[in-house]
Design a protein around this motif. Structure first.
Motif, PDB file in Angstrom:
ATOM      1  N   ALA A 242       0.830  -1.210   0.000  1.00  0.00           N
ATOM      2  CA  ALA A 242       0.000   0.000   0.000  1.00  0.00           C
ATOM      3  C   ALA A 242       0.862   1.257   0.000  1.00  0.00           C
ATOM      4  O   ALA A 242       0.583   2.229  -0.721  1.00  0.00           O
ATOM      5  N   LYS A 243       1.915   1.222   0.795  1.00  0.00           N
ATOM      6  CA  LYS A 243       2.781   2.397   0.895  1.00  0.00           C
ATOM      7  C   LYS A 243       3.494   2.657  -0.423  1.00  0.00           C
ATOM      8  O   LYS A 243       3.593   3.802  -0.878  1.00  0.00           O
ATOM      9  N   VAL A 244       3.986   1.575  -1.070  1.00  0.00           N
ATOM     10  CA  VAL A 244       4.718   1.720  -2.337  1.00  0.00           C
ATOM     11  C   VAL A 244       3.808   2.245  -3.434  1.00  0.00           C
ATOM     12  O   VAL A 244       4.158   3.180  -4.180  1.00  0.00           O
ATOM     13  N   VAL A 245       2.615   1.652  -3.559  1.00  0.00           N
ATOM     14  CA  VAL A 245       1.692   2.053  -4.630  1.00  0.00           C
ATOM     15  C   VAL A 245       1.257   3.502  -4.429  1.00  0.00           C
ATOM     16  O   VAL A 245       1.215   4.299  -5.374  1.00  0.00           O
ATOM     17  N   LYS A 246       0.906   3.871  -3.210  1.00  0.00           N
ATOM     18  CA  LYS A 246       0.445   5.235  -2.938  1.00  0.00           C
ATOM     19  C   LYS A 246       1.550   6.255  -3.250  1.00  0.00           C
ATOM     20  O   LYS A 246       1.282   7.316  -3.834  1.00  0.00           O
ATOM     21  N   LYS A 247       2.755   5.898  -2.864  1.00  0.00           N
ATOM     22  CA  LYS A 247       3.871   6.827  -3.109  1.00  0.00           C
ATOM     23  C   LYS A 247       4.144   6.962  -4.598  1.00  0.00           C
ATOM     24  O   LYS A 247       4.356   8.072  -5.118  1.00  0.00           O
ATOM     25  N   ALA A 248       4.130   5.819  -5.331  1.00  0.00           N
ATOM     26  CA  ALA A 248       4.399   5.851  -6.776  1.00  0.00           C
ATOM     27  C   ALA A 248       3.313   6.623  -7.515  1.00  0.00           C
ATOM     28  O   ALA A 248       3.595   7.414  -8.431  1.00  0.00           O
ATOM     29  N   MET A 249       2.048   6.424  -7.138  1.00  0.00           N
ATOM     30  CA  MET A 249       0.949   7.127  -7.799  1.00  0.00           C
ATOM     31  C   MET A 249       0.991   8.620  -7.493  1.00  0.00           C
ATOM     32  O   MET A 249       0.595   9.448  -8.321  1.00  0.00           O
ATOM     33  N   LYS A 250       1.436   8.950  -6.324  1.00  0.00           N
ATOM     34  CA  LYS A 250       1.525  10.364  -5.953  1.00  0.00           C
ATOM     35  C   LYS A 250       2.555  11.074  -6.816  1.00  0.00           C
ATOM     36  O   LYS A 250       2.364  12.235  -7.216  1.00  0.00           O
ATOM     37  N   ASN A 251       3.653  10.362  -7.132  1.00  0.00           N
ATOM     38  CA  ASN A 251       4.747  10.982  -7.879  1.00  0.00           C
ATOM     39  C   ASN A 251       4.565  10.859  -9.382  1.00  0.00           C
ATOM     40  O   ASN A 251       4.953  11.755 -10.137  1.00  0.00           O
ATOM     41  N   ASN A 252       3.963   9.757  -9.845  1.00  0.00           N
ATOM     42  CA  ASN A 252       3.940   9.471 -11.284  1.00  0.00           C
ATOM     43  C   ASN A 252       2.553   9.189 -11.847  1.00  0.00           C
ATOM     44  O   ASN A 252       2.430   8.630 -12.962  1.00  0.00           O
ATOM     45  N   GLY A 253       1.491   9.463 -11.098  1.00  0.00           N
ATOM     46  CA  GLY A 253       0.137   9.275 -11.623  1.00  0.00           C
ATOM     47  C   GLY A 253      -0.271   7.811 -11.692  1.00  0.00           C
ATOM     48  O   GLY A 253       0.146   6.984 -10.865  1.00  0.00           O
ATOM     49  N   LEU A 254      -1.043   7.446 -12.723  1.00  0.00           N
ATOM     50  CA  LEU A 254      -1.618   6.104 -12.811  1.00  0.00           C
ATOM     51  C   LEU A 254      -0.663   5.081 -13.425  1.00  0.00           C
ATOM     52  O   LEU A 254      -0.940   3.873 -13.353  1.00  0.00           O
ATOM     53  N   HIS A 255       0.415   5.510 -14.028  1.00  0.00           N
ATOM     54  CA  HIS A 255       1.280   4.554 -14.702  1.00  0.00           C
ATOM     55  C   HIS A 255       1.838   3.487 -13.765  1.00  0.00           C
ATOM     56  O   HIS A 255       1.793   2.289 -14.100  1.00  0.00           O
ATOM     57  N   PRO A 256       2.352   3.832 -12.585  1.00  0.00           N
ATOM     58  CA  PRO A 256       2.835   2.778 -11.669  1.00  0.00           C
ATOM     59  C   PRO A 256       1.719   1.804 -11.276  1.00  0.00           C
ATOM     60  O   PRO A 256       1.959   0.606 -11.121  1.00  0.00           O
ATOM     61  N   TRP A 257       0.507   2.374 -11.107  1.00  0.00           N
ATOM     62  CA  TRP A 257      -0.603   1.494 -10.731  1.00  0.00           C
ATOM     63  C   TRP A 257      -0.881   0.476 -11.814  1.00  0.00           C
ATOM     64  O   TRP A 257      -1.134  -0.697 -11.529  1.00  0.00           O
ATOM     65  N   LYS A 258      -0.816   0.897 -13.074  1.00  0.00           N
ATOM     66  CA  LYS A 258      -1.064  -0.046 -14.164  1.00  0.00           C
ATOM     67  C   LYS A 258      -0.010  -1.147 -14.189  1.00  0.00           C
ATOM     68  O   LYS A 258      -0.314  -2.305 -14.491  1.00  0.00           O
ATOM     69  N   GLN A 259       1.218  -0.790 -13.854  1.00  0.00           N
ATOM     70  CA  GLN A 259       2.266  -1.814 -13.807  1.00  0.00           C
ATOM     71  C   GLN A 259       2.006  -2.820 -12.691  1.00  0.00           C
ATOM     72  O   GLN A 259       2.097  -4.028 -12.887  1.00  0.00           O
ATOM     73  N   VAL A 260       1.683  -2.296 -11.512  1.00  0.00           N
ATOM     74  CA  VAL A 260       1.410  -3.185 -10.376  1.00  0.00           C
ATOM     75  C   VAL A 260       0.189  -4.046 -10.659  1.00  0.00           C
ATOM     76  O   VAL A 260       0.176  -5.255 -10.390  1.00  0.00           O
ATOM     77  N   LYS A 261      -0.839  -3.414 -11.231  1.00  0.00           N
ATOM     78  CA  LYS A 261      -2.067  -4.147 -11.536  1.00  0.00           C
ATOM     79  C   LYS A 261      -1.784  -5.285 -12.510  1.00  0.00           C
ATOM     80  O   LYS A 261      -2.258  -6.409 -12.328  1.00  0.00           O
ATOM     81  N   GLY A 262      -0.982  -4.994 -13.525  1.00  0.00           N
ATOM     82  CA  GLY A 262      -0.681  -6.028 -14.506  1.00  0.00           C
ATOM     83  C   GLY A 262       0.039  -7.209 -13.882  1.00  0.00           C
ATOM     84  O   GLY A 262      -0.268  -8.368 -14.181  1.00  0.00           O
TER      85      GLY A 262
END
Length: 1203
Positions: A448-468
């Motif tokens: 949760a901490k990693v995803v929230k931090k990545a999305m805060k800095n880089n938008g939805l792109h990190p989330w799409k990577q994690v989701k995939g």
């Protein structure tokens, strides 16, 4: 005092002995102290704060500075301090009980504002006297009582002999005292209400003082018994009391018996609170009604644990656990007869609740001061048993709704699953996370901490990577391989992803993945799957997203399971349990959805489909409780949102767009309300007469629907229109076929809503207040009726005054309290010139006061129109009153029900006598008399009436007779039928209540005579007496030829008592004296002759007003006729009778001389034998008692040659 208290808590035991602090008064229970004091949990005069408990445990002098004088004042009498208890123990305990009685009598006094100060002072004085006596007993045992050697055969002083017997006497007296005061749990609700007292003036009613004195007695009895054991180091036997098993009473057995009773009482009091506590408030709501009960728990903890360490006595936890286990036992065969019966609807939840709260009391030391480091005695064995039962009951899932135990099992509720996810997503993590959580939980936190931090800095792109990456890990094969723990972790993972990223996308993917699960696995883990789905639904609601798609799918599954639950057979318990587990997950989850949603939209309506209609028909009582709890929560939420919308619409300057949006929300809300009416109210309506739904929940739900109809009338079904509120009230509040338990609670809910009551009171279509009063009267009259629709289970208990369900009595008292606040009731008492409105503590007494006030109000009216309106209103109050009491008059007998019926109707007949005198109300009076006093069974003289009915009639008959007489006198037109009814009633019951033995003492309590005796202020007394005399003459005093009537001696006793209690008039002499004289002539039985002579003497004495008085003239007339009737045939008896009269009233007999002489001549002429020497001698004897007039008549007889 407070400074002293703080100081003593810091002293060692030995130093405290030297301090010798003088107390203002001995310790006692009291909650009358300022609870805002820093660190003060108990009164400074309490057993804890005063150090009394420590002295008891250390075996020190109970009151080192008290009772040091040679004499002591106890109960207002001076006693020798060192010998009083030995020489006068019986007298002291008798005085103690007398003081208790005096305090109990103060409860009968109306405790209004003007009297509270006086009553408080009296009650406090009595209580202090009683407390001082019990402390004196303790001090006497410690200082003065000597231990005697039982084996010593040396002659001893008589005082020493009495002293040796004192321990046994004390054991007997203490047992008697406990029996006298009874159990705390059996006290009436008014006394129990005295626990809670927020009185800032420190003036308390007698009930408060009595209750706290009872607490003092219960505790100090334990203290005294403990001190006896410490003093003698051996068993002390009682002298008088032996148990049913043949065991002698001892100080040890009494201590144990009293401990058991005290624990039962404390558990019962806690149960009362537990039943009223919401699950969400369970940990915050304490089990003690007031600080005194809390103190009593702490005292028991310290004393029992102390005894268990130094003897074979049981510890505190053993005592409590043993009694809590009885809550789970179905049979009470092993229960001690005197042990109170304790029943709980939720024994498991209650046991968890009470041990949780009681365990917290271990922090208090012997002074009542919290000590965080104080070691608590272990209770793990019992807790372990509760854990096992909890797991068994919940099918391997632990769930106590109010107990926040985390981590015991993995199978969590939907809400707890969400809470866990929120914890993982929290920015600030718990420092002890790595110590307390599993590795998987730690992984989720990191993710949760990693995803929230990545999305805060880089938008939805990190989330799409994690989701995939994560989505790719879950495919059909992986889903088929999941275990129960794996499925739980699967939901936790995707819930976390939904919380930090795209909720709809994650939820949609989860639904697709669940389709890959094997059917067998789905069947075994369906409960967990439903919890996971419900967790997503809750997340949607919390994020204010449209729940339509999830709600559609989930509600369809719910409908299918509800249908399966409906068709499942009762013997398929495992299947029903499995289905109910799923259904309860849905119900609890939907409730959370409604309560957490910011607004309610059409999608919420989908959650309330016809599955509920099927479910309700299949539920049993325990299951219905859950569904109705859900219903009430949803109704409350709908009403709350509706009120918010109304407030927003009423604001000024609301633009059209906002107004349109609010109107749309209102329509959505109406649609949801419509679903509740359709699926729930129809079932509710069908259960009005059934016994499936618990009355309390039926009333609660009906009241909630009533409030919904008041807020949103257009949503109600067409059969309730055009006035849905009134229609529902008629169904549940005013319909005479609804059981009184439902009506009482339902109306209590409505009357608490002042806005609704105000609106209904001004509605022109119905008389809301009058109809409510009528229903209240029915609830009181039917308090002993359990089931109106089932004759086999009609009454609560046939003979017990305590038969009424305690909850119902409390509810009825609450309804009474609220009803007496209605303007119509206040107006009646005002017009009746009742200065202070009575406190309706007892519904029966309140009804009596109300009926009497109505009668007084009518009597005070002057105009014809006011009186006519009052008659109409009064009859409206009564309704079909004879139907209300009809169940008591059937073949199944309820003695308490008959007492209530006859007593209340008797008060009605008397207090409403002038109302019944009108043609509009007289028919009801005739029906009451025919139904209660002259039913068909009464008219069958050869048939005995049931004893309970006779007893009830005997107690209330004077009221009926007095009321009928007033009605007859006040009747607008002469009413022959009413007079006939009065005569019939008197005729029936004079004979039925005549004593078996003809003694005046027995007949004095005859109800017909009591009616005369207690009606001295009633102007219609002469009518009642006249009717009684007529009945006596016609039915009880009529000879058939020379054959006397039956039970003649008893009738003569009755007549004699009648003469004694009333003024003799012409009518009495005319109708009764001939019969009395006939008894003296025709009856030879000695007892009858004696009683007839007494009656004759009383009548003659009563006529001493002078020969010219009307009664005296009538007396002469009766005697003249008597001579003419019996002078020829029974001349000797006639002369003897008149001799008796002559000794009392000579001139009456003198006036009869001519008649007597003529009778003598007629007698001699009839027999044709010349002069009758024997008869003439008897006549001369009579004349000799008549003075000069008698002498002159004797001379004329001698000189008359014609004789």
């Amino acid at each position: 005092m407070d400074d002293c208290y703080v100081a003593t808590t810091l002293l060692t035991d030995s130093l405290e002995l030297e301090l010798g602090t003088e107390w203002c008064k001995p310790p006692s229970f009291s909650c009358a102290f300022d609870k805002r004091g820093i660190g003060q949990n108990f009164s400074g005069e309490s057993y804890l704060a005063s150090g009394a408990l420590k002295r008891l445990i250390l075996n020190l002098d109970p009151l080192p500075t008290n009772f040091e004088e040679d004499t002591v004042e106890i109960f207002g009498i001076q006693w020798v301090t060192e010998t009083a208890l030995v020489n006068s123990s019986k007298e002291l305990f008798n005085l103690f009980r007398q003081q208790l009685y005096n305090l109990e009598t103060l409860l009968q006094v109306s405790c209004d504002f003007g009297k509270i100060s006086t009553l408080h002072c009296k009650a406090d004085n009595i209580r202090q006297q009683c407390v001082i006596f019990l402390h004196y007993v303790k001090v006497f045992i410690f200082r003065c009582l000597k231990v005697h050697d039982a084996e010593c055969h040396v002659p001893i002083h008589p005082y020493e002999s009495l002293e040796a017997q004192l321990p046994s006497v004390l054991v007997d007296e203490l047992r008697g005292l406990l029996l006298y005061i009874g159990h705390l749990s059996e006290l009436p609700s008014i006394h129990l209400g005295a626990y809670l007292n927020q009185n800032q003036t420190k003036l308390f009613p007698p009930s408060w003082h009595l209750l706290h004195l009872y607490l003092d007695i219960h505790w100090m009895v334990l203290e005294i018994l403990h001190m006896l054991g410490e003093k003698f180091k051996q068993v002390v036997y009682g002298h008088q009391i032996v148990s049913l098993a043949g065991d002698h009473l001892t100080n040890v057995s009494l201590f144990e018996e009293h401990c058991e009773n005290l624990f039962c009482d404390l558990i019962s009091l806690s149960l009362n609170r537990y039943d009223k506590v919401r699950p969400s408030e369970a940990l915050m709501s304490h089990h003690c009604p007031c600080p005194c009960i809390k103190e009593l728990w702490i005292l028991l903890i310290h004393l029992l644990d102390h005894r268990s360490k130094w003897s074979l006595s049981e510890s505190f936890w053993n005592w409590l656990n043993k009694l809590l286990k009885t809550l789970f036992e179905k049979s009470s065969d092993l229960r001690r007869p005197s042990m109170p019966i304790i029943q709980s609807r939720d024994p498991l939840g209650f046991s968890w609740w009470i041990i949780t709260h009681v365990a917290s009391l271990y922090q208090f030391d012997r002074h009542g001061v919290p000590a965080e480091m104080r070691q608590m005695e272990s209770n793990w064995n019992f807790v372990e048993e509760l854990l096992k039962q909890s797991m068994n009951v919940q099918n391997s899932s632990f769930s106590i709704s109010w107990l926040p135990l985390k981590g015991l099992v993995n199978n969590k509720s939907p809400l707890s699953m969400l809470e866990m996810v929120k914890t993982c997503c929290c920015d600030k993590q718990d420092p002890d996370l790595y110590k307390s959580s599993s590795s998987y939980t730690i992984f989720l936190c990191i993710l949760a901490k990693v995803v929230k931090k990545a999305m805060k800095n880089n938008g939805l792109h990190p989330w799409k990577q994690v989701k995939g990456r994560i989505y790719s890990k879950f495919h059909q094969k992986r889903m088929e391989e999941l275990t129960e723990v794996g499925l739980q972790n699967f939901f936790n993972l995707f819930l976390l992803l939904a919380a930090v990223a795209e909720v709809e996308d994650v939820a949609s993917h989860v639904l697709d993945l669940l389709n890959f699960l094997k059917p067998t696995f789905i069947k075994s883990q369906r409960a967990l799957i439903w919890k996971g789905q419900m967790a997503f639904l809750l997340m949607y609601a919390q994020k204010n997203l449209d729940i339509g798609v999830l709600a559609e799918k989930f509600s369809c599954e719910f409908r299918e399971k509800a249908k399966a639950f409906l068709v499942s057979k009762n013997d398929e318990m495992i299947q029903r349990h499995t289905l109910w587990t799923l259904l309860s997950i849905y119900i609890d989850g939907v409730q959370e959805v409604f309560e957490t949603s910011y607004c309610l939209c059409p999608s919420h309506e989908k959650l309330l489909n016809d599955g509920f209609s099927m479910l309700l028909r299949a539920c049993r009582e325990s299951e219905l409780r859950t569904v109705f709890s859900f219903l009430q929560a949803v109704l409350a939420r709908i009403r709350s949102i509706h009120q918010q919308l109304c407030q927003e619409l009423q604001r000024e300057n609301v633009d059209l767009i906002v107004q349109s949006s609010l109107s749309a929300k209102e329509r959505h809300l109406a649609a949801i309300a419509g679903a509740l009416w359709k699926h729930f109210f129809s079932f509710l309506k069908s259960q009005r007469m059934a016994q499936i739904v618990p009355p309390s929940q039926l009333a609660d739900a009906a009241a909630d629907f009533t409030l919904l109809a008041a807020d949103m009338p257009s949503t109600a079904p067409s059969d309730l229109q055009p006035q849905p509120v009134i229609s529902i009230i008629q169904l549940y509040g005013w319909d005479d076929i609804i059981c009184p338990q439902v009506v009482a609670k339902y109306l209590s809910h409505l009357l608490q809503n002042s806005t609704l009551c105000e609106a209904l009171s001004h509605a022109g279509c119905v008389s809301f207040q009058s109809s409510t009063i009528r229903s209240w009267i029915r609830c009181v009259l039917q308090m002993y009726i359990k089931n109106l629709s089932g004759p086999d289970d009609l009454f609560t208990d046939a003979n017990s005054e305590q038969a009424v369900d305690k909850d119902y009595m409390e509810q009825l008292a609450e309804l009474t309290r609220l009803l007496f606040k209605l303007s119509e009731v206040k107006n009646i008492f005002s017009k009746a010139q009742v200065e202070y409105l009575p406190i309706p503590e007892d519904p029966k007494k309140a009804l009596i006061q109300f009926l009497e006030a109505v009668g007084t109000t009518y009597r005070n009216l002057h105009t014809l129109s006011d009186k006519s309106a009052m008659i109409t209103k009064s009859l409206e109050y009564l309704g079909e009153v004879l139907k209300y009491i009809k169940p008591y008059l059937g073949k199944k007998i309820s003695s308490v029900g008959l007492q209530l019926t006859y007593g209340m109707m008797g008060i009605l007949v008397k207090s409403w006598a002038q109302i019944f005198a009108t043609s509009k109300a007289q028919k009801l009076l005739f029906r009451i008399i025919d139904c209660l006093l002259l039913p068909h069974t009464v008219l069958q003289q050869e048939k005995e009436l049931p004893a309970p009915m006779l007893t009830a009639i005997q107690k209330s008959l004077p009221l009926y007779l007095q009321g009928m007489c007033i009605t007859s006198c006040q009747s607008q037109n002469p009413n022959a039928y009413l007079n006939q009814l009065l005569g019939n009633v008197i005729e029936q019951y004079i004979g039925r209540f005549l004593p078996v033995s003809p003694y005046v003492a027995d007949v004095g309590q005859h109800p017909v005579l009591l009616a005369l005796r207690n009606s001295a202020t009633i102007p219609s007394i002469s009518l009642l007496k006249k009717c009684i005399v007529q009945v006596l003459r016609k039915s009880y005093f009529a000879f058939k030829g020379s054959t006397p009537p039956p039970r003649l001696a008893s009738i003569l006793v009755f007549i004699l008592q009648l003469f004694k209690e009333t003024e003799t008039d012409v009518y009495d002499i005319e109708l009764l004296l001939p019969g009395i004289l006939k008894c003296l002539v025709l009856v030879s039985e000695p007892q009858v002759k004696r009683l007839a002579t007494e009656n004759l003497q009383y009548v003659v004495k009563a006529c001493q007003v002078g020969s010219e008085g009307e009664p005296a003239a009538q007396l002469t007339s009766v005697f003249r006729q008597f001579i003419q009737d019996y002078g020829i045939r029974y001349s000797h008896q006639v002369y003897s009778i008149l001799e008796t009269v002559a000794t009392l009233k000579q001139h009456v007999v003198i006036s009869l001389i001519s008649t007597l002489t003529q009778s003598l001549k007629d007698s001699e002429l009839k027999w044709g034998l010349g002069k009758n020497i024997e008869q003439r001698e008897a006549y001369r004897k009579l004349l000799s008692h008549l003075g000069q007039m008698g002498q002159d008549e004797m001379q004329r007889l001698e000189n008359d040659k014609t004789c």
